[in-house]
Design a protein around this motif. Structure first.
Motif, PDB file in Angstrom:
ATOM      1  N   ASN A  81      75.167 -11.173  68.964  1.00 34.16           N
ATOM      2  CA  ASN A  81      76.044 -12.327  69.140  1.00 34.16           C
ATOM      3  C   ASN A  81      77.508 -11.984  68.921  1.00 34.16           C
ATOM      4  N   PHE A 108      81.053 -11.299  70.350  1.00 37.51           N
ATOM      5  CA  PHE A 108      81.590 -11.857  71.592  1.00 37.51           C
ATOM      6  C   PHE A 108      83.115 -11.796  71.610  1.00 37.51           C
ATOM      7  N   GLU A 126      86.262 -14.136  73.429  1.00 34.32           N
ATOM      8  CA  GLU A 126      86.502 -15.380  74.161  1.00 34.32           C
ATOM      9  C   GLU A 126      87.978 -15.628  74.433  1.00 34.32           C
ATOM     10  N   HIS A 135      84.505 -11.567  67.839  1.00 36.48           N
ATOM     11  CA  HIS A 135      83.586 -11.404  66.699  1.00 36.48           C
ATOM     12  C   HIS A 135      82.958 -10.022  66.748  1.00 36.48           C
ATOM     13  N   HIS A 168      83.343 -11.920  57.417  1.00 38.53           N
ATOM     14  CA  HIS A 168      82.372 -12.861  56.859  1.00 38.53           C
ATOM     15  C   HIS A 168      81.131 -12.195  56.273  1.00 38.53           C
ATOM     16  N   PRO A 216      83.308 -20.062  64.102  1.00 36.44           N
ATOM     17  CA  PRO A 216      82.868 -20.202  65.487  1.00 36.44           C
ATOM     18  C   PRO A 216      81.620 -21.068  65.612  1.00 36.44           C
ATOM     19  N   GLY A 217      81.431 -21.678  66.801  1.00 34.14           N
ATOM     20  CA  GLY A 217      80.281 -22.559  67.021  1.00 34.14           C
ATOM     21  C   GLY A 217      79.158 -21.873  67.760  1.00 34.14           C
ATOM     22  N   SER A 218      79.308 -21.719  69.086  1.00 35.56           N
ATOM     23  CA  SER A 218      78.329 -21.016  69.921  1.00 35.56           C
ATOM     24  C   SER A 218      78.992 -20.817  71.277  1.00 35.56           C
ATOM     25  N   MET A 219      78.284 -20.206  72.231  1.00 41.65           N
ATOM     26  CA  MET A 219      78.927 -19.912  73.509  1.00 41.65           C
ATOM     27  C   MET A 219      79.137 -21.159  74.382  1.00 41.65           C
ATOM     28  N   SER A 228      84.926 -24.052  68.382  1.00 36.64           N
ATOM     29  CA  SER A 228      85.134 -23.188  67.216  1.00 36.64           C
ATOM     30  C   SER A 228      86.375 -23.702  66.507  1.00 36.64           C
ATOM     31  N   HIS A 286      80.675 -19.711  57.874  1.00 43.68           N
ATOM     32  CA  HIS A 286      81.229 -18.728  58.819  1.00 43.68           C
ATOM     33  C   HIS A 286      80.815 -19.016  60.249  1.00 43.68           C
ATOM     34  N   ALA A 332      77.996 -21.811  62.891  1.00 47.39           N
ATOM     35  CA  ALA A 332      77.047 -22.921  62.927  1.00 47.39           C
ATOM     36  C   ALA A 332      75.739 -22.511  62.258  1.00 47.39           C
ATOM     37  N   GLY A 333      75.373 -21.246  62.423  1.00 49.70           N
ATOM     38  CA  GLY A 333      74.087 -20.780  61.910  1.00 49.70           C
ATOM     39  C   GLY A 333      72.998 -21.039  62.932  1.00 49.70           C
ATOM     40  N   GLU A 367      70.959 -16.472  73.202  1.00 51.61           N
ATOM     41  CA  GLU A 367      72.240 -16.869  72.609  1.00 51.61           C
ATOM     42  C   GLU A 367      72.656 -18.273  73.058  1.00 51.61           C
ATOM     43  N   TYR A 409      71.590 -22.681  68.231  1.00 52.67           N
ATOM     44  CA  TYR A 409      72.445 -22.784  67.035  1.00 52.67           C
ATOM     45  C   TYR A 409      72.507 -24.220  66.538  1.00 52.67           C
ATOM     46  N   LYS A 451      79.791 -11.617  76.100  1.00 53.73           N
ATOM     47  CA  LYS A 451      78.837 -11.382  75.008  1.00 53.73           C
ATOM     48  C   LYS A 451      78.563  -9.893  74.837  1.00 53.73           C
TER      49      LYS A 451
HETATM   50  P1  5GP Z   1      76.738 -14.074  62.514  1.00 58.05           P
HETATM   51  O1  5GP Z   1      77.971 -13.397  62.114  1.00 58.05           O
HETATM   52  O2  5GP Z   1      75.992 -14.594  61.323  1.00 58.05           O
HETATM   53  O3  5GP Z   1      75.871 -13.226  63.358  1.00 58.05           O
HETATM   54  O4  5GP Z   1      77.124 -15.337  63.396  1.00 58.05           O
HETATM   55  C1  5GP Z   1      78.377 -15.894  63.457  1.00 58.05           C
HETATM   56  C2  5GP Z   1      78.391 -17.255  64.124  1.00 58.05           C
HETATM   57  O5  5GP Z   1      79.016 -17.154  65.401  1.00 58.05           O
HETATM   58  C3  5GP Z   1      77.054 -17.911  64.462  1.00 58.05           C
HETATM   59  O6  5GP Z   1      76.531 -18.574  63.355  1.00 58.05           O
HETATM   60  C4  5GP Z   1      77.420 -18.889  65.570  1.00 58.05           C
HETATM   61  O7  5GP Z   1      77.754 -20.148  65.019  1.00 58.05           O
HETATM   62  C5  5GP Z   1      78.666 -18.284  66.188  1.00 58.05           C
HETATM   63  N1  5GP Z   1      78.470 -17.794  67.575  1.00 58.05           N
HETATM   64  C6  5GP Z   1      77.455 -17.038  68.050  1.00 58.05           C
HETATM   65  N2  5GP Z   1      77.666 -16.724  69.343  1.00 58.05           N
HETATM   66  C7  5GP Z   1      78.851 -17.298  69.707  1.00 58.05           C
HETATM   67  C8  5GP Z   1      79.637 -17.308  70.910  1.00 58.05           C
HETATM   68  O8  5GP Z   1      79.294 -16.726  71.945  1.00 58.05           O
HETATM   69  N3  5GP Z   1      80.811 -17.995  70.878  1.00 58.05           N
HETATM   70  C9  5GP Z   1      81.252 -18.661  69.762  1.00 58.05           C
HETATM   71  N4  5GP Z   1      82.423 -19.292  69.817  1.00 58.05           N
HETATM   72  N5  5GP Z   1      80.533 -18.663  68.618  1.00 58.05           N
HETATM   73  C10 5GP Z   1      79.358 -17.981  68.575  1.00 58.05           C
END
Ligand code: 5GP
Ligand code: MN
Ligand code: MN
Length: 398
Positions: free
Chosen positions: A162, A164, A166, A180, A271, A303-306, A310, A327, A329-330, A365, A370, A397
């Motif tokens: 995950n 990425f 953006e 990230h 994080h 960050p939230g997800s793809m 965020s 850190h 959404a989880g 993903e 999430y 990604k």
């Molecule tokens: P971790 O560091 O624990 O692997 O995850 C970090 C966080 O990044 C996840 O909990 C999720 O909320 C967020 N996340 C995962 N993929 C994406 C993405 O493609 N874009 C964004 N903006 N956030 C992401």
């Protein structure tokens, strides 16, 4: 919302910033809280979920000991973000598609690395002596890593999963770049090596643990100082890796977008890391495993997800969370569960308007895998203040 739940244990309590927590994570937190060197309490952030040994979304303050598996295998994983002097009017779909292709060409993702690190020689140079010294004292450190030089060619690479990159727009239609990543293969090699050493240390001293992944190094023991040195090396490498990628991405953007400048200090935060800090009257080691520092005025990224928003946040310095926050959404479900439950069509729907891969390979993903980031933010109103709300228009990604 302030603390939602408190678990009591014979040693220190666990304070939890959500009601949305499973029994497995609670058991893990209780195990951590039972360790005799844990200071004051264990804090679980609103995005808490099951991890290896230590729960993701936990903050663990310790006296004279560090649990290397709690710091994790991606030492220094984190986020960087910067705002540009461009607005929504400066970007259109055609340009953004070019930007997507350019980033894909310039930043190796997955297992890929730079063939040649000449471009990044400045970024790599400061790290060479430290790693040489470490590997001289610990020749086994790189036994599964391959060629020594690989760490240098991995500088400026994203890695998989995950991680990425953006391009986003904020609430004022201002353009941001955010990414990230962590310490790549070399951080993983360092972490794995020391986690194994800590396990052997436990066996040697016949220390019983509630979970073998909570093996720790005591200050003054044989490997403690070397672990601290190695972890700091990897954390600095991770931060430099993010900056190097940010530079590559900005150079790529400059080829397709109108001339721009960067209008904020880049926010660059770990994080997954350990740091020496002062909390509740003592100097302690603070391990943030899937948590960011949110001291009074500290800038951070959640960050939230793809397919979700965020947030750029400012810490409120709440001592109850050891000045920390969530850190991300989880995950709501595992990668396997997500692949079973969702299709490519679901992914296309949930990432509408985002230029990104929409094939089978990234279904794990999908945003639906999430948790709801806005619930996380609501649960941590006492930990952070929201400065900017970002929504991606391009997502590359790992
Ligand atoms: P971790 O560091 O624990 O692997 O995850 C970090 C966080 O990044 C996840 O909990 C999720 O909320 C967020 N996340 C995962 N993929 C994406 C993405 O493609 N874009 C964004 N903006 N956030 C992401
Ligand atoms: Mn990572
Ligand atoms: Mn991460």
């Amino acid at each position: 919302m302030p603390i939602r739940q408190e678990l009591h244990s014979p040693n220190v309590p666990v304070r939890i910033w959500t009601d949305d927590i499973d029994e497995g994570s609670k058991a893990q937190l209780a195990n951590i809280a039972s360790l005799p060197f844990v200071h004051h309490h264990v804090a679980a952030m609103p995005d808490v979920h099951l991890g290896i040994g230590a729960t993701i979304g936990s903050v663990i303050a310790t006296h004279q000991a560090i649990i290397p598996a709690a710091v994790g295998v991606d030492i220094g994983c984190g986020m960087v973000a910067a705002r540009l002097s461009l607005t929504a009017n400066d970007i259109d779909e055609k340009r953004l598609r070019k930007v997507f292709d350019q980033i894909t060409r310039d930043v190796p993702v997955g297992r890929a690395q730079h063939d040649d690190n000449r471009v990044l020689v400045e970024a790599v140079r400061p790290f060479e002596p430290g790693l040489k010294a470490l590997t001289e004292r610990h020749p086994q450190l790189l036994k599964t890593f391959g060629k020594f030089s690989r760490w240098a060619n991995q500088m400026g690479t994203l890695g998989g999963g995950n991680h990425f990159i953006e391009v986003c727009l904020d609430e004022a239609n201002q353009v941001w770049v955010m990414l990230h990543s962590g310490s790549r293969g070399i951080g993983n090699a360092i972490a794995s090596y020391f986690i194994e050493l800590a396990r052997k240390d436990m066996a040697r001293h016949m220390i019983q643990l509630p979970d073998r992944d909570l093996a720790y190094f005591r200050e003054g023991s044989e490997y403690f100082a070397d672990y601290v040195e190695a972890v700091h090396w990897a954390q600095a490498y991770a931060m430099a890796n993010r900056q190097a990628m940010l530079d590559l991405v900005l150079a790529g953007l400059a080829r397709h977008l109108p001339a721009f400048s960067v209008t904020t200090e880049a926010v660059n935060c770990h994080h997954n890391y350990v740091a020496r800090e002062h909390h509740f009257g003592a100097d302690v080691w603070v391990t943030r495993k899937g948590a960011i520092r949110a001291g009074q005025g500290d800038l951070g990224i959640v960050p939230g997800s793809m397919g979700a928003c965020s947030y750029i946040v400012r810490g409120k310095g709440n001592p109850e969370s050891f000045c920390s926050s969530a850190h991300g959404a989880g995950r709501r479900m595992s990668r396997t569960a997500a692949t079973k439950r969702f299709t490519e069509a679901d992914l296309a729907r949930q990432t509408e308007g985002v230029i990104c891969r929409k094939d089978k390979g990234v279904v794990d993903e999908i945003p639906g895998a999430y948790k709801d980031i806005d619930e996380v933010m609501a649960n941590q109103r006492d930990l952070t203040e929201i400065l900017h709300t970002l929504k991606q228009v391009v997502c590359v990604k790992g």
